[in-house]
Design a protein around this motif. Sequence first.
Motif, mmCIF file in Angstrom:
data_model
loop_
_atom_site.group_PDB
_atom_site.id
_atom_site.type_symbol
_atom_site.label_atom_id
_atom_site.label_comp_id
_atom_site.label_asym_id
_atom_site.label_seq_id
_atom_site.Cartn_x
_atom_site.Cartn_y
_atom_site.Cartn_z
ATOM 1 N N TYR A 1 30.965 -19.748 26.224
ATOM 2 C CA TYR A 1 31.019 -20.659 27.364
ATOM 3 C C TYR A 1 29.915 -21.698 27.220
ATOM 4 O O TYR A 1 28.878 -21.447 26.606
ATOM 5 N N GLN B 1 30.583 -24.978 32.152
ATOM 6 C CA GLN B 1 31.630 -24.042 32.615
ATOM 7 C C GLN B 1 31.050 -22.964 33.537
ATOM 8 O O GLN B 1 31.672 -21.933 33.742
ATOM 9 N N ASP C 1 41.525 -19.549 29.302
ATOM 10 C CA ASP C 1 41.463 -20.614 30.304
ATOM 11 C C ASP C 1 42.069 -20.217 31.643
ATOM 12 O O ASP C 1 41.850 -20.881 32.642
ATOM 13 N N ASN D 1 37.306 -22.189 33.062
ATOM 14 C CA ASN D 1 37.813 -23.466 32.596
ATOM 15 C C ASN D 1 37.072 -24.605 33.314
ATOM 16 O O ASN D 1 36.856 -24.549 34.527
#
Length: 388
Positions: free
Chosen positions: A88, A92, A225, A250
């Motif tokens: 990540y 995010q 996602d 996402n």
Amino acid sequence: MDFTKVVNKTVKEIKPSGIRKFFDLANQMEGVISLGVGEPDFATPWSIREAAMYSIEKGKTFYTANRGLLELREEICHYQKRRFNLDYKPEQCIVTVGGSEAIDLALRTLVEPGDEVILLQPSYVAYTPGVELAGGVVKNIILTEENEFKLTPELLEAAITDKTKAILLNYPSNPTGGFMTREDYAKIVPIIKEHEIMVITDEIYAELSYEHQFCSIAAFDEIKDQVILVSGFSKAYAMTGWRLGYVLGNEYIIKLMNKIHQYVIMCAPTAAQYGAIEAMRNCDHEIEKMRQAYLLRRNFLVKTFNEMGLKTFTPQGAFYVFPNITSTGLTSEQFCEELLKDQLVACVPGTAFGEAGEGFIRVSYAYSIEQLKEATKKIKIFVEKRTK
Ligand SMILES: Cc1ncc(COP(=O)(O)O)c(C=O)c1O
């Protein structure tokens, strides 16, 4: 004035937590040993407390960025990579007021009136109200002891309708201690992909995994996602009162979640965020010490409950056992009420976690082994009286 007419109907109709109701009763009595609370009995590791105090001493007492300190979000991403091999970026991530806020943000960002959200029962007490407050409709999947409280592809497939927006997962689970391995997830991932449903995964107990390596459902690239990953500091780092958690997902969805967060919360507490940087960087050994202590307690409780005739599934994570009390002929509520009156021991009726919890009680082992020994002695006396 009739206030029942001016308040929001959904709020009015939400049931108070079954845990609270029970503990209000216990609080009125003296000398009660409680095994009810889902809160670590350890103090927050010293270096975390020191880092937070130092930040205050240095005058770092202002709002941070809405999403949280960049330095902390970077550390969260490093931590998720290091511990669970998840990729990540700080964009995010939002640092939230506990995992609780993260769950609420996720639900409010996704759910439109009438959307169905699948919950696994028995489940953590905040999920049903969270879905209802967001305008959604709860669709329950009943998990069973025979399946070790795991979600199977058959159960999932049967619960999905054209109104399904999301499923909320929580492994390791509060209250059952159920666990999903990588292989277990691999069976449900294709269904989630095919039906394009969102997954909110509450991984607040990830660090308290015992038999197996923890695996996040976000580790499956084909649905990554679709996954909103919620975690926090309360349980693993014994930081319940700091009110700090986070959410990863996402980038587009996180951006929308941040709209709610920025207007409603502004930012998570600043000193807590400085403490959390230290937690992410330097406290793996502290988590491990606590995990080992919980594991010993779990083993003690599973053995003791089974020996006294209350069949108890071996939980593979979190810090709760979920003994089956049907052999006593009592309902969960009756068991807990009578145990409290007779032996001054407080546990939580399984029904506090939904109807599927009937026949069980939840016992937390976030208590010292001495307390657990004393309490289980008393529970044994109670069970013997009941089953004679
Ligand atoms: C499954 C689960 N999720 C979320 C929370 C809330 O944790 P936090 O203190 O991070 O808000 C709890 C607390 O008991 C929990 O058991």
